[in-house]
Design a protein around this motif. Structure first.
Motif, PDB file in Angstrom:
ATOM      1  N   VAL A 136      -5.744  13.431   5.203  1.00 55.48           N
ATOM      2  CA  VAL A 136      -4.544  14.262   5.057  1.00 55.48           C
ATOM      3  C   VAL A 136      -4.797  15.242   3.901  1.00 55.48           C
ATOM      4  O   VAL A 136      -5.092  14.830   2.778  1.00 55.48           O
ATOM      5  CB  VAL A 136      -3.291  13.405   4.787  1.00 55.48           C
ATOM      6  N   HIS A 186       0.878  -1.187   0.000  1.00 61.45           N
ATOM      7  CA  HIS A 186       0.000   0.000   0.000  1.00 61.45           C
ATOM      8  C   HIS A 186       0.905   1.224   0.000  1.00 61.45           C
ATOM      9  O   HIS A 186       1.545   1.544   0.996  1.00 61.45           O
ATOM     10  CB  HIS A 186      -0.884  -0.015   1.250  1.00 61.45           C
ATOM     11  N   HIS A 241      -3.127  12.867  -2.522  1.00 57.59           N
ATOM     12  CA  HIS A 241      -2.378  11.606  -2.558  1.00 57.59           C
ATOM     13  C   HIS A 241      -3.181  10.529  -3.258  1.00 57.59           C
ATOM     14  O   HIS A 241      -4.386  10.421  -3.087  1.00 57.59           O
ATOM     15  CB  HIS A 241      -1.960  11.154  -1.155  1.00 57.59           C
TER      16      HIS A 241
HETATM   17  P1  AMP Z   1      -6.764   9.687   3.358  1.00 58.53           P
HETATM   18  O1  AMP Z   1      -7.892   9.211   4.206  1.00 58.53           O
HETATM   19  O2  AMP Z   1      -6.967   9.376   1.909  1.00 58.53           O
HETATM   20  O3  AMP Z   1      -6.454  11.151   3.604  1.00 58.53           O
HETATM   21  O4  AMP Z   1      -5.525   8.821   3.767  1.00 58.53           O
HETATM   22  C1  AMP Z   1      -4.398   9.290   4.426  1.00 58.53           C
HETATM   23  C2  AMP Z   1      -3.445   8.131   4.501  1.00 58.53           C
HETATM   24  O5  AMP Z   1      -2.196   8.604   4.951  1.00 58.53           O
HETATM   25  C3  AMP Z   1      -3.876   7.024   5.465  1.00 58.53           C
HETATM   26  O6  AMP Z   1      -3.950   5.782   4.760  1.00 58.53           O
HETATM   27  C4  AMP Z   1      -2.775   7.010   6.517  1.00 58.53           C
HETATM   28  O7  AMP Z   1      -2.464   5.717   6.995  1.00 58.53           O
HETATM   29  C5  AMP Z   1      -1.604   7.624   5.760  1.00 58.53           C
HETATM   30  N1  AMP Z   1      -0.613   8.285   6.595  1.00 58.53           N
HETATM   31  C6  AMP Z   1      -0.824   9.254   7.520  1.00 58.53           C
HETATM   32  N2  AMP Z   1       0.332   9.641   8.074  1.00 58.53           N
HETATM   33  C7  AMP Z   1       1.315   8.929   7.464  1.00 58.53           C
HETATM   34  C8  AMP Z   1       2.732   8.864   7.600  1.00 58.53           C
HETATM   35  N3  AMP Z   1       3.388   9.638   8.484  1.00 58.53           N
HETATM   36  N4  AMP Z   1       3.413   7.997   6.826  1.00 58.53           N
HETATM   37  C9  AMP Z   1       2.773   7.217   5.942  1.00 58.53           C
HETATM   38  N5  AMP Z   1       1.438   7.224   5.763  1.00 58.53           N
HETATM   39  C10 AMP Z   1       0.709   8.054   6.520  1.00 58.53           C
END
Ligand code: AMP
Ligand code: ZN
Length: 115
Positions: free
Chosen positions: A98, A41, A102
């Protein structure tokens, strides 16, 4: 804005927060998700701070194409041979957590933790 000092993904790009990097070029950065839904992932992000798909327009066409093409290349490189899933969450109803654009790319043998 090219970087937001309060954005966790901008901090990852800047090397201020550790991440398991899988790719970096002049425009794009990719790393493993910290809470993987699948055996593989990854998250593919633009290096510059773009909040979400709401904020992209024609000037980002090349960037978005590059992110999509990179996804196939990285899945192959990471040994994913039996298919994968792309997800982009946008805004509150898209459950975007976030606030830096992404592309999730998930693959590997089933069962997955989620999705
Ligand atoms: P979303 O709900 O699409 O905004 O997903 C944000 C994603 O970022 C989630 O799958 C989290 O597990 C991932 N995430 C948040 N912080 C980090 C980090 N420091 N390193 C890697 N992944 C992260
Ligand atoms: Zn950011």
């Amino acid at each position: 804005m090219s970087a937001d000092p309060n954005c966790i993904f901008c901090k990852i790009v800047a090397g201020q927060i550790p991440a398991s990097k899988v790719h970096e070029d002049d425009e794009v950065f990719a790393f493993h998700d910290i809470h993987p839904w699948a055996p593989v992932h990854i998250l593919i992000i633009p290096k510059r701070h773009i909040v979400s798909m709401v904020d992209v327009d024609a000037e980002h066409e090349g960037l978005l194409g590059r992110m999509m093409l990179l996804s196939s290349r990285l899945m192959k490189q990471l040994g994913v041979t039996n298919g994968y899933r792309h997800v982009i969450n946008t805004g509150p109803d898209g459950r975007q957590e976030v606030q830096h654009l992404h592309l999730h790319v998930m693959g590997g043998p089933r069962p997955w933790n989620k999705g």
